[in-house]
Design a protein around this motif. Structure first.
Motif, mmCIF file in Angstrom:
data_model
loop_
_atom_site.group_PDB
_atom_site.id
_atom_site.type_symbol
_atom_site.label_atom_id
_atom_site.label_comp_id
_atom_site.label_asym_id
_atom_site.label_seq_id
_atom_site.Cartn_x
_atom_site.Cartn_y
_atom_site.Cartn_z
ATOM 1 N N GLY A 1 0.720 -11.081 -13.146
ATOM 2 C CA GLY A 1 -0.715 -10.867 -13.208
ATOM 3 C C GLY A 1 -1.380 -10.658 -11.870
ATOM 4 N N ARG A 2 -0.608 -10.280 -10.845
ATOM 5 C CA ARG A 2 -1.178 -10.085 -9.519
ATOM 6 C C ARG A 2 -0.601 -8.818 -8.864
ATOM 7 N N PHE A 3 -1.484 -8.072 -8.223
ATOM 8 C CA PHE A 3 -1.089 -6.941 -7.391
ATOM 9 C C PHE A 3 -1.114 -7.419 -5.951
ATOM 10 N N ARG A 4 0.026 -7.278 -5.268
ATOM 11 C CA ARG A 4 0.155 -7.785 -3.902
ATOM 12 C C ARG A 4 0.517 -6.660 -2.935
ATOM 13 N N PRO A 5 -0.457 -5.925 -2.459
ATOM 14 C CA PRO A 5 -0.163 -4.876 -1.477
ATOM 15 C C PRO A 5 0.192 -5.467 -0.123
ATOM 16 N N GLU A 6 0.834 -4.658 0.704
ATOM 17 C CA GLU A 6 1.216 -5.073 2.048
ATOM 18 C C GLU A 6 0.243 -4.451 3.051
ATOM 19 N N TYR A 7 -0.732 -5.224 3.454
ATOM 20 C CA TYR A 7 -1.739 -4.740 4.390
ATOM 21 C C TYR A 7 -1.170 -4.704 5.810
ATOM 22 N N VAL A 8 -1.656 -3.760 6.601
ATOM 23 C CA VAL A 8 -1.284 -3.654 8.017
ATOM 24 C C VAL A 8 -2.570 -3.708 8.842
ATOM 25 N N PRO A 9 -2.996 -4.897 9.285
ATOM 26 C CA PRO A 9 -4.209 -4.979 10.123
ATOM 27 C C PRO A 9 -4.053 -4.162 11.397
ATOM 28 N N GLY A 10 -5.108 -3.486 11.786
ATOM 29 C CA GLY A 10 -5.050 -2.662 12.981
ATOM 30 C C GLY A 10 -4.066 -1.520 12.857
ATOM 31 N N GLY A 11 -3.748 -1.126 11.629
ATOM 32 C CA GLY A 11 -2.732 -0.111 11.417
ATOM 33 C C GLY A 11 -3.177 1.293 11.757
ATOM 34 N N VAL A 12 -4.482 1.510 11.871
ATOM 35 C CA VAL A 12 -5.034 2.805 12.273
ATOM 36 C C VAL A 12 -5.593 2.641 13.681
ATOM 37 N N VAL A 13 -5.539 3.685 14.458
ATOM 38 C CA VAL A 13 -5.863 3.588 15.880
ATOM 39 C C VAL A 13 -7.292 3.106 16.121
ATOM 40 N N THR A 14 -8.213 3.342 15.181
ATOM 41 C CA THR A 14 -9.587 2.873 15.339
ATOM 42 C C THR A 14 -9.739 1.386 15.049
ATOM 43 N N GLY A 15 -8.684 0.745 14.560
ATOM 44 C CA GLY A 15 -8.767 -0.659 14.186
ATOM 45 C C GLY A 15 -8.868 -0.873 12.694
ATOM 46 N N ARG A 16 -9.056 0.221 11.940
ATOM 47 C CA ARG A 16 -9.051 0.074 10.483
ATOM 48 C C ARG A 16 -7.677 -0.367 9.999
ATOM 49 N N TRP A 17 -7.669 -0.954 8.808
ATOM 50 C CA TRP A 17 -6.416 -1.380 8.206
ATOM 51 C C TRP A 17 -5.716 -0.203 7.536
ATOM 52 N N ALA A 18 -4.414 -0.367 7.373
ATOM 53 C CA ALA A 18 -3.601 0.538 6.572
ATOM 54 C C ALA A 18 -2.783 -0.324 5.612
ATOM 55 N N THR A 19 -1.984 0.304 4.783
ATOM 56 C CA THR A 19 -1.018 -0.423 3.965
ATOM 57 C C THR A 19 0.344 0.218 4.134
ATOM 58 N N SER A 20 1.375 -0.596 4.048
ATOM 59 C CA SER A 20 2.731 -0.072 4.131
ATOM 60 C C SER A 20 3.377 -0.029 2.757
ATOM 61 N N GLY A 21 2.620 -0.285 1.730
ATOM 62 C CA GLY A 21 3.132 -0.213 0.371
ATOM 63 C C GLY A 21 2.075 -0.612 -0.624
ATOM 64 N N GLY A 22 2.076 0.059 -1.769
ATOM 65 C CA GLY A 22 1.163 -0.306 -2.852
ATOM 66 C C GLY A 22 -0.073 0.536 -2.942
ATOM 67 N N GLY A 23 -0.478 1.168 -1.842
ATOM 68 C CA GLY A 23 -1.644 2.046 -1.895
ATOM 69 C C GLY A 23 -2.932 1.348 -2.251
ATOM 70 N N ALA A 24 -3.124 0.129 -1.770
ATOM 71 C CA ALA A 24 -4.330 -0.626 -2.139
ATOM 72 C C ALA A 24 -5.603 0.034 -1.651
ATOM 73 N N LEU A 25 -5.518 0.826 -0.590
ATOM 74 C CA LEU A 25 -6.713 1.444 -0.041
ATOM 75 C C LEU A 25 -7.084 2.733 -0.771
ATOM 76 N N GLN A 26 -6.319 3.074 -1.810
ATOM 77 C CA GLN A 26 -6.572 4.311 -2.531
ATOM 78 C C GLN A 26 -6.487 4.108 -4.035
ATOM 79 N N LEU A 27 -7.033 3.014 -4.544
ATOM 80 C CA LEU A 27 -7.020 2.774 -5.978
ATOM 81 C C LEU A 27 -8.021 3.710 -6.654
ATOM 82 N N PRO A 28 -7.570 4.589 -7.549
ATOM 83 C CA PRO A 28 -8.505 5.529 -8.190
ATOM 84 C C PRO A 28 -9.441 4.817 -9.162
#
Length: 547
Positions: free
Chosen positions: A275-302
């Motif tokens: 019952g849980r979605f656990r994406p892998e966040y990458v803090p500071g993963g974008v050069v501007t300091g924004r986060w990215a993810t290395s799996g799960g696509g949490a930043l692009q949920l339609p």
């Protein structure tokens, strides 16, 4: 507050060293504990230390699994990346040292576009030495206060990322399955769902090619061209411009095919458990300091599957979205009082209209985003002169950042995160175009590349500062949630949006904490700024109800 450094001994993997340090990194005490006993040691400490370790993504999950929550930390790898590049620390020993192990990627490897692209030579990383170099770099910097806030926010963000992965986002598999079935048709093993297959047949019929493979980009492109469609690619914007019967079914097919591949049943089986979605966040993963993810696509949920994000029985989702965050950040950074006045409304764009700058809200949005992102054509470019007249200080700030980028110079966010320099090829092309006897084509190409980099630096200062505000917002909210009964907790973060999973009885208190944290974040960064950081906050049972 004491610092507590974790140190590994390669010869003794079953033991971890604990080094008690003063605020300036001086060693006060040293001890070793069995690795499996570290959670118990952490739980029993009453002095609330700031934990110092090489990588939060490596160190914190075992503590969370044992039920231990860390209040604050200093992530050496994340902080090294900031201090290595910051214009405020360029004279420091840390910035001037040759590449080393702290410049390489963490384990596991980061996502594409991460900050840690320059991998140094293999070497043993000494965490105490690195911490002392970082503390010295900050103390001797031009803006120690800003850098300390940035490093604390970045490190706290890493704690939050690990906590959100550990706790997970509440997710209903039953609702997700029902949504997919409604949109695509029932799941079929080894084939497309019925509705998607029917759209594929429509596309083939419209093109007169019954055997066309729609999932092969080269085949689809050839099929479109052979049917008389003048396209250079199969990108959505090109398909939308077609005047051909294939347009509508192909657009629908592309959208649903993307849903099936990115967030379909296979994705659900891979990423949703218990019952849980656990994406892998990458803090500071974008050069501007924004986060990215290395799996799960949490930043692009339609939007089509957000209904699957559902609060547990007796709980609620508190979803908050910072309204027009980047324009508000620009107003605060530049000290543009007129723009700040427009931002005192909940809708900044409407404030621009009410000030008589433009006639419609859409024009205000085009103009503002054009200023931030450097639009040179279309409605944004046409409206820029009006914006320049109305908000001269705000526009001057982003224009100065753009000109710096065009020269190959670096720019910085409010707290000191600094942009990378253009690569060697860019620099060589710029130098060649400036040399005597340079050809007209070389000059035009260099100017084009310069303008492109200028658009990057123009956006960097605003987007990066907005990322800093968001980190401070989350850090303040995390602290406030600890004081609320029932253990409400952050479960999602997307640039300017947060989601808290809260017991229903305290959801309104959480909403208040979200607002208070936004105000605190603005004051932390900008002092007593006249800019209001407005939020849209919704208490709901599911994510789709909040958006």
């Amino acid at each position: 507050m004491s610092l507590l450094l974790l140190v590994d001994d390669p010869a003794r993997p079953d033991v971890v060293g604990l080094r008690s340090l003063s605020d300036d990194g001086t060693l006060l005490d040293s001890s070793e504990v069995p690795t499996d006993a570290l959670p118990a040691v952490a739980r029993e400490r009453a002095d609330r230390p700031r934990w110092v370790w090489d990588d939060t993504a490596r160190r914190y999950p075992p503590l969370l699994a044992a039920g231990v929550r860390v209040e604050r930390c200093h992530d050496l790898r994340l902080c090294h990346a900031i201090l290595r590049r910051s214009v405020y620390t360029q004279s420091s020993a840390l910035a001037q040292a040759p590449p080393g192990p702290w410049d390489g990627p963490r384990d596991p490897a980061p996502v594409e576009g991460s900050l840690f692209d320059d991998v140094g030579p293999a070497a043993v990383a000494d965490p105490l030495e690195e911490l002392q170099l970082q503390l010295a770099a900050v103390a001797g910097s031009d803006e120690p206060g800003r850098l300390r806030l940035l490093l604390a926010a970045e490190s706290t963000g890493a704690l939050i990322a690990a906590e959100m992965h550990h706790g997970g986002m509440p997710w209903s598999v039953e609702t997700h399955d029902a949504l997919l079935t409604d949109l695509l048709g029932p799941r079929r093993k080894g084939g497309r769902p019925a509705k998607l297959e029917a759209l594929a047949d429509e596309v083939r019929t419209a093109l007169g090619q019954p055997a066309l493979n729609l999932d092969s980009q080269p085949d689809l492109l050839r099929g479109l061209r052979s049917a008389g469609c003048d396209v250079e690619s199969t990108r959505t914007w090109e398909i939308k411009a077609l005047e051909h019967p294939v347009r509508d079914p192909l657009l629908a097919y592309k959208k649903l095919s993307r849903l099936l591949s990115a967030n379909g049943w296979a994705w659900m089986e891979a990423w949703v458990h218990d019952g849980r979605f656990r994406p892998e966040y990458v803090p500071g993963g974008v050069v501007t300091g924004r986060w990215a993810t290395s799996g799960g696509g949490a930043l692009q949920l339609p939007a089509s599957i957000r209904g699957a994000v559902r609060a547990d029985p007796g709980w609620k989702l508190v979803v908050a979205d910072a309204a027009q965050l980047e324009p508000r950040v620009l107003a605060a950074m530049s000290g543009d009082g007129a723009m700040a006045a427009a931002g005192r409304q909940a809708d900044l764009y409407q404030g621009v209209v009410d000030a008589g700058i433009v006639e419609t809200r859409s024009e205000a949005k085009y103009a503002m985003l054009g200023a931030i992102y450097g639009a040179t054509t279309g409605p944004s470019a046409v409206l820029m002169p009006r914006l320049t007249t109305a908000y001269p200080r705000a526009v001057a700030l982003v224009e100065a950042a753009a000109r710096a980028g065009e020269r190959g110079d670096v720019v910085s966010t409010w707290l000191g995160r600094t942009s990378p320099r253009p690569d060697a090829a860019w620099q060589a092309e710029l130098a060649a175009a400036s040399a005597e006897g340079a050809g007209a084509d070389d000059v035009r190409a260099a100017r084009r590349r310069g303008r492109d980099w200028g658009r990057f630096t123009r956006n960097f200062v605003v987007q990066g500062t907005a990322a800093e505000w968001a980190l401070c917002w989350m850090a303040a909210l995390r602290r406030r949630l600890l004081a609320v009964d029932g253990r409400p907790h952050l479960v999602f973060f997307l640039h300017d949006e947060v989601m808290v999973h809260s017991p229903a009885a305290v959801a309104e208190s959480v909403a208040v904490a979200v607002h208070e944290s936004a105000v605190e974040a603005g004051r932390l960064l900008f002092g007593e700024t006249p800019v209001d950081f407005a939020l849209d906050v919704v208490v709901a049972d599911s994510y789709d109800q909040a958006k």
